[in-house]
Structure formats: structure tokens, C-alpha cells
Write a protein that holds these residues in place. Sequence first.
Motif, PDB file in Angstrom:
ATOM      1  N   TYR A  39       0.434  12.245   7.424  1.00  0.00           N
ATOM      2  CA  TYR A  39       0.071  10.616   7.747  1.00  0.00           C
ATOM      3  C   TYR A  39      -1.369  10.512   8.461  1.00  0.00           C
ATOM      4  N   THR A  72      -8.027  11.524   3.672  1.00  0.00           N
ATOM      5  CA  THR A  72      -7.011  10.553   3.677  1.00  0.00           C
ATOM      6  C   THR A  72      -7.201   9.280   2.540  1.00  0.00           C
ATOM      7  N   SER A 123      -5.205   6.055  -0.165  1.00  0.00           N
ATOM      8  CA  SER A 123      -4.124   4.889  -0.280  1.00  0.00           C
ATOM      9  C   SER A 123      -4.565   4.369  -1.537  1.00  0.00           C
ATOM     10  N   THR A 170      -3.506   0.186  -2.933  1.00  0.00           N
ATOM     11  CA  THR A 170      -2.908  -0.748  -2.657  1.00  0.00           C
ATOM     12  C   THR A 170      -3.035  -1.692  -4.129  1.00  0.00           C
ATOM     13  N   THR A 177       0.854  -1.146   0.141  1.00  0.00           N
ATOM     14  CA  THR A 177       0.153  -0.126  -0.060  1.00  0.00           C
ATOM     15  C   THR A 177       0.971   1.233  -0.099  1.00  0.00           C
ATOM     16  N   ARG A 178       0.798   2.065  -0.925  1.00  0.00           N
ATOM     17  CA  ARG A 178       1.015   3.558  -0.716  1.00  0.00           C
ATOM     18  C   ARG A 178       0.121   4.548  -0.255  1.00  0.00           C
ATOM     19  N   GLY A 179       0.744   5.709   0.368  1.00  0.00           N
ATOM     20  CA  GLY A 179      -0.305   6.738   0.702  1.00  0.00           C
ATOM     21  C   GLY A 179      -0.484   6.685   2.258  1.00  0.00           C
ATOM     22  N   ASN A 180      -1.768   6.567   2.476  1.00  0.00           N
ATOM     23  CA  ASN A 180      -2.341   6.704   3.838  1.00  0.00           C
ATOM     24  C   ASN A 180      -1.936   7.916   4.422  1.00  0.00           C
ATOM     25  N   GLU A 239      -3.895   6.782   8.261  1.00  0.00           N
ATOM     26  CA  GLU A 239      -4.327   5.655   7.913  1.00  0.00           C
ATOM     27  C   GLU A 239      -5.967   5.640   7.403  1.00  0.00           C
TER      28      GLU A 239
END
Length: 371
Positions: free
Chosen positions: A368, A338, A340, A342, A286-289, A370
Amino acid sequence: MKTVLVTGAHGFIGRNLVASLNRREDIEVMKIDSKHSLQELEEYAIKADFIYHLAGINRPDNTEEFMTGNLDYTQHLLNILSSNGKKTPILLSSSIQAEMDNPYGNSKRAAEEAVFAYGRNEEIRTFVFRLPNVFGKWSKPNYNSVVATWCYNISRDIPIKVNDPEAEVKLVYIDDVVESFIHVMDNSDVTKTSDYLDISRSFNVKLKELEASLASFKASRRTLVLSDLKNDFERYLYSTYLSYLQEDDFGYNLEMKHDNRGWLAEFVKSEHSGQVFISRTKPGITRGNHWHHTKVEKFLVIEGEAIVKFRMIEGEEIFEYPVNGSSLRVIDIPPGYTHSITNTGNTDVITLFWANELFNPDKPDTYYLEV
């Protein structure tokens, strides 16, 4: 089918003009350059329905050749037409130097007057363009064009010389020249407010500004930051600069930042349009969050399968968008959510990202949280 003769067909302007004429199915192009004989010139001139007379001399070994190459050659062409009873419209490519009292200017002005006399005597349309500095692809460097010379030198790390940075030069772009030339051939109702016709538009630029733009184009491979290309001149200049790259220097490497997720590389940046980058993400990663106050992005998966998730930072509901490289779907990333991405497949995911602003490490606007 119209038969068109282009003299000086292998020169800078001639090559660009011929390339455009050759695309037309209603035009047959005959080309004359310095390798052709006067007999071939006569043969082609008699066949022509319209003549673009671009041939001339501007860098002779001695000053006498100015008149030979500019006036005498032009007069010979006109004599061919008159002696064969041809009333062929002719366009002469002249120079603003014709306004100057020097050997080159005098020869160009004499050629102009010969064309005007032909037009009056034969009662035929003639067109004379006094061109300023023309820039664009295929212009010869270290010859008569400051743009061509500087593009060539800067792209090769060769120093350039600027005597007066504040000096201003008037430029016209080769595509505008070609368009104007073809327009007078195609339109019998072209009106002239003087003996001379102008290119549809021109650009006045200081030498220091020209140097700065070309230097920024050179640096963009290292910084990835493109100059502002929103106006036509900058776009045309950038295209011209790239045409002077060495044939073994068309490519350049990007820095790939590798980690356990895969890799990410910046592609191109603009202070006005943000930046584009690309990533490869391994299965299950996963990238982001994270979320942004103001920055917005676009995600586009071009290979593999993934899912993009969103949650309002103060909310609990999660929104999911499945994406894959088989059905391209752009996902907008609004501020305040937020988000992400995946990799949900068995192969790596390749994703293109666009952000509307350049990354500023002092003010990253990235927090940041999640999903």
C-alpha cells in the motif's frame, strides 16, 4: 464443381468431414448412411467424382456382420463403379485393427484389399488410412473412444475405470484427419511410401496423463485455473472436453466479492499466463494505491470514465491517463510505480484486469502507498 460422395456421413468422422466440405463453393456433397438403400448408393456413386468411404461396422450383434458391413458393403460399392465404367478415386477409412487377427481386423483388412484390387484393375488412385484412436467433437461416448467416454463421464461426475494407468494410447485429432483426407482429394501428386497413408501427426499419451488433464478441465470451473494449453494436444483435448458438456451446463457462476466500492470477480487463471479479473466501481471510488516489486498488470476500462494515476515510489511527479469505455485503451502497470484507478464519471466503471502471475497470499507482492 466437384461432386463428392461420403458414405458413413453421419458418423463421427463423416460429420466432421462433411462440415468442412460444405464450406467449399467448389464441392457438392452427397451423403450416404445406414438409412439409405443400395439403390441410392448406386445412384450417388455413379455421379461422384471422388468417394470417401467411411461406412463400416465395428459393434455388430454377431461377428458375421463384420464381413457383411465392412467387406461386402465395400465390394458392392466397388462393383457399382466397375460395372458402370467409373474410374473414381476412392479413400477408405480403415483401422489399425486391420493389423490384428480378429473378426473386426480381418474384415477391415479384407476391405482394404478390395480397394487395392479396384485401384489396380481400374488403374485409378486409391487411398487407405489405417486410423488409430481418433478424438474430437461428435464422437460417440461409451462406444470405441476412450477420450469420448471419459469426457462424457467426467463432465457428468460419472466414475471412469482405468485398468492400467501406465498404458499408452496413440491418438489423432479429428481436424487433422479431415485435413489429411481433403488433401489427398485436392492433390493429384500425393506420394505414398507404402500402401497406407498416415495422418499428418499423432499424439502418444499415457492413460494417467489423459485422466489428469480431463480432471483438471473439470476442476477449472471451480478453481478458475486452466491447464497449460500451450501445446496442440492439450488445446485439442480441452476443446473436445467442452463439446461433451450437457446443454444445460454450459454456464457457471463466478464469485463476486462485494464491498462499498462495488464488486470484483476473478474470471480465469493460469500458472503460465497469470489471471484475469473484472470489477465494477461506483462513481468517485478509487481502487489500487499500491505498487509491486515484480508483478505487472494491464487495465482496460470497458464501460464508464476513469483516470489511472502513477507515481514512482521514490518520486513526487504524478502521471495521469484518462480512460473510458468509448475508446478502449489498455494501460500497462509497470513495477515500482504506485498506481490507482478512480471513477471520474457519473456511472459505474467496469474494468478488466490482467496480472502476469497468480495471487499468492503468502507472497502477494502488493504494498500500500497512495499515489
